[in-house]
Write a protein that holds these residues in place. Structure first.
Motif, PDB file in Angstrom:
ATOM      1  N   ARG A 191       0.780  -1.223   0.000  1.00 20.65           N
ATOM      2  CA  ARG A 191       0.000   0.000   0.000  1.00 20.65           C
ATOM      3  C   ARG A 191       0.816   1.278   0.000  1.00 20.65           C
ATOM      4  O   ARG A 191       0.271   2.348   0.077  1.00 20.65           O
ATOM      5  CB  ARG A 191      -0.938   0.024   1.222  1.00 20.65           C
ATOM      6  CG  ARG A 191      -2.162  -0.832   1.054  1.00 20.65           C
ATOM      7  CD  ARG A 191      -3.067  -0.303  -0.038  1.00 20.65           C
ATOM      8  NE  ARG A 191      -3.484   1.049   0.231  1.00 20.65           N
ATOM      9  CZ  ARG A 191      -4.511   1.353   0.981  1.00 20.65           C
ATOM     10  NH1 ARG A 191      -5.227   0.422   1.543  1.00 20.65           N
ATOM     11  NH2 ARG A 191      -4.839   2.609   1.191  1.00 20.65           N
TER      12      ARG A 191
ATOM     13  N   PRO B 285      -0.595   3.444  -3.017  1.00 22.45           N
ATOM     14  CA  PRO B 285      -1.899   4.053  -2.760  1.00 22.45           C
ATOM     15  C   PRO B 285      -1.919   4.957  -1.541  1.00 22.45           C
ATOM     16  O   PRO B 285      -2.633   5.940  -1.510  1.00 22.45           O
ATOM     17  CB  PRO B 285      -2.803   2.827  -2.566  1.00 22.45           C
ATOM     18  CG  PRO B 285      -2.151   1.762  -3.393  1.00 22.45           C
ATOM     19  CD  PRO B 285      -0.673   2.007  -3.233  1.00 22.45           C
ATOM     20  N   ASP B 286      -1.122   4.649  -0.492  1.00 19.43           N
ATOM     21  CA  ASP B 286      -1.081   5.551   0.663  1.00 19.43           C
ATOM     22  C   ASP B 286      -0.547   6.910   0.257  1.00 19.43           C
ATOM     23  O   ASP B 286      -1.023   7.938   0.701  1.00 19.43           O
ATOM     24  CB  ASP B 286      -0.208   4.961   1.766  1.00 19.43           C
ATOM     25  CG  ASP B 286      -0.992   3.940   2.606  1.00 19.43           C
ATOM     26  OD1 ASP B 286      -0.348   3.198   3.326  1.00 19.43           O
ATOM     27  OD2 ASP B 286      -2.225   3.919   2.513  1.00 19.43           O
TER      28      ASP B 286
ATOM     29  N   ASP C  51      -3.255   8.768  -1.374  1.00 21.38           N
ATOM     30  CA  ASP C  51      -4.186   9.399  -0.452  1.00 21.38           C
ATOM     31  C   ASP C  51      -3.640  10.741   0.003  1.00 21.38           C
ATOM     32  O   ASP C  51      -4.362  11.721   0.135  1.00 21.38           O
ATOM     33  CB  ASP C  51      -4.420   8.496   0.772  1.00 21.38           C
ATOM     34  CG  ASP C  51      -5.233   7.260   0.410  1.00 21.38           C
ATOM     35  OD1 ASP C  51      -5.218   6.314   1.191  1.00 21.38           O
ATOM     36  OD2 ASP C  51      -5.871   7.271  -0.655  1.00 21.38           O
TER      37      ASP C  51
ATOM     38  N   GLU D  60     -17.048   4.824  -2.802  1.00 23.26           N
ATOM     39  CA  GLU D  60     -15.676   5.133  -2.401  1.00 23.26           C
ATOM     40  C   GLU D  60     -14.874   3.848  -2.178  1.00 23.26           C
ATOM     41  O   GLU D  60     -13.688   3.769  -2.532  1.00 23.26           O
ATOM     42  CB  GLU D  60     -15.673   5.974  -1.126  1.00 23.26           C
ATOM     43  CG  GLU D  60     -16.252   7.379  -1.288  1.00 23.26           C
ATOM     44  CD  GLU D  60     -15.483   8.238  -2.274  1.00 23.26           C
ATOM     45  OE1 GLU D  60     -14.258   8.011  -2.442  1.00 23.26           O
ATOM     46  OE2 GLU D  60     -16.088   9.129  -2.887  1.00 23.26           O
TER      47      GLU D  60
ATOM     48  N   GLN E 293     -14.063   2.420  -5.537  1.00 20.94           N
ATOM     49  CA  GLN E 293     -12.997   3.204  -6.161  1.00 20.94           C
ATOM     50  C   GLN E 293     -11.632   2.802  -5.612  1.00 20.94           C
ATOM     51  O   GLN E 293     -10.657   2.691  -6.357  1.00 20.94           O
ATOM     52  CB  GLN E 293     -13.237   4.697  -5.931  1.00 20.94           C
ATOM     53  CG  GLN E 293     -12.137   5.589  -6.507  1.00 20.94           C
ATOM     54  CD  GLN E 293     -12.486   7.055  -6.407  1.00 20.94           C
ATOM     55  OE1 GLN E 293     -13.123   7.612  -7.298  1.00 20.94           O
ATOM     56  NE2 GLN E 293     -12.080   7.700  -5.325  1.00 20.94           N
ATOM     57  N   GLU E 294     -11.558   2.579  -4.301  1.00 22.37           N
ATOM     58  CA  GLU E 294     -10.294   2.182  -3.693  1.00 22.37           C
ATOM     59  C   GLU E 294      -9.841   0.816  -4.216  1.00 22.37           C
ATOM     60  O   GLU E 294      -8.667   0.619  -4.535  1.00 22.37           O
ATOM     61  CB  GLU E 294     -10.437   2.146  -2.166  1.00 22.37           C
ATOM     62  CG  GLU E 294      -9.181   1.701  -1.418  1.00 22.37           C
ATOM     63  CD  GLU E 294      -8.018   2.666  -1.559  1.00 22.37           C
ATOM     64  OE1 GLU E 294      -6.910   2.301  -1.156  1.00 22.37           O
ATOM     65  OE2 GLU E 294      -8.223   3.780  -2.084  1.00 22.37           O
TER      66      GLU E 294
ATOM     67  N   ARG F 273      -8.578   1.334  -7.740  1.00 23.11           N
ATOM     68  CA  ARG F 273      -7.247   1.951  -7.737  1.00 23.11           C
ATOM     69  C   ARG F 273      -6.167   0.929  -7.403  1.00 23.11           C
ATOM     70  O   ARG F 273      -5.069   0.941  -7.964  1.00 23.11           O
ATOM     71  CB  ARG F 273      -7.205   3.098  -6.723  1.00 23.11           C
ATOM     72  CG  ARG F 273      -7.919   4.364  -7.174  1.00 23.11           C
ATOM     73  CD  ARG F 273      -7.782   5.448  -6.126  1.00 23.11           C
ATOM     74  NE  ARG F 273      -8.311   6.735  -6.581  1.00 23.11           N
ATOM     75  CZ  ARG F 273      -8.227   7.859  -5.886  1.00 23.11           C
ATOM     76  NH1 ARG F 273      -7.641   7.852  -4.692  1.00 23.11           N
ATOM     77  NH2 ARG F 273      -8.714   8.982  -6.364  1.00 23.11           N
TER      78      ARG F 273
ATOM     79  N   SER G  89     -15.945  13.094   2.585  1.00 28.58           N
ATOM     80  CA  SER G  89     -14.887  12.340   1.905  1.00 28.58           C
ATOM     81  C   SER G  89     -13.967  13.319   1.187  1.00 28.58           C
ATOM     82  O   SER G  89     -14.274  14.511   1.055  1.00 28.58           O
ATOM     83  CB  SER G  89     -15.497  11.378   0.892  1.00 28.58           C
ATOM     84  OG  SER G  89     -16.106  12.099  -0.177  1.00 28.58           O
TER      85      SER G  89
END
Length: 230
Positions: A45, A48-49, A52, A135, A138-139, A142, A194
């Protein structure tokens, strides 16, 4: 192959949390995540982290840093962005097959980010209460893109035009907050939102003279504060 119709029991525009169909959808989403080795993706992660963090920085209007010590990330070509949207569209199509839902899927590049739009008449359960299920989807999507490309994605997933509708609603919320700030001269704190919702509000507030906005708190209770500009 034609898919059997599964009419929604709840005809309300927003599917109530905890409904049978939402529970079935959540379970199917979990299965889809397993089938795509989502657990293995989550182990990696870092990408992706960082994504974010980029979302929050972009939301605040700050320069977006990359994962290499704070330097801005290299620009991604439109061809690469479209490839991300294609990967995402394939993943979403697999989810729809698992859920036995019909939907038309469009992949495109808009505003410098990959976008996948799903349109159909029976997809509200994929949005969930206030977009919570959307959401989560979507995660997952991704993560699927990240696994194939090795790069974080700012993919935007929309189902049934939910985000466009929500953007209009949030524009009204933002303008109402601005009016209160100008009338009373005091800061107004909005409800937790969000990252997508906060970005919509920031865009509206930042376009109005005499006020400013910033986010405070941590997820899932991160919210926007609108105050008089210095």
């Amino acid at each position: 192959m034609p898919r059997a119709e599964q009419p929604l029991e709840d005809t309300d525009p927003v599917v109530a949390a905890g409904s049978t169909e939402d529970a079935e959808t959540s379970e199917a989403v979990a299965v889809a995540g397993d089938s795509a080795d989502a657990d293995a993706a989550i182990d990696d992660r870092n990408g992706p982290d960082d994504e974010d963090t980029e979302d929050d920085e972009a939301e605040e209007g700050k320069p977006v840093a990359g994962a290499n010590g704070g330097k801005p990330a290299a620009a991604t070509s439109d061809a690469d962005l479209f490839r991300q949207s294609e990967i995402a569209a394939d993943y979403v199509e697999g989810l729809l097959d698992i859920l036995d839902y019909d939907g038309d899927i469009d992949e495109l590049v808009s505003g410098g980010r990959p976008v996948v739009e799903v349109v159909g008449g029976r997809l509200q359960a994929l949005v969930g209460q206030r977009g919570a299920t959307l959401e989560a989807l979507q995660e997952l999507t991704r993560l699927a893109v990240f696994r194939q490309t090795g790069s974080p994605s700012r993919l935007l997933l929309d189902v049934g035009g939910y985000r466009a509708t929500r953007r209009k609603e949030l524009s009204a919320v933002a303008k109402n907050a601005v009016e209160k700030v100008k009338q009373h001269g005091e800061a107004v704190r909005l409800e937790p939102m969000s990252a997508f919702e906060r970005k919509c509000v920031h865009d509206v507030v930042n376009a109005i003279a005499g006020v400013e906005s910033e986010s405070e708190g941590v997820e899932p209770n991160r919210r926007i504060v609108v105050r008089p500009a210095d």
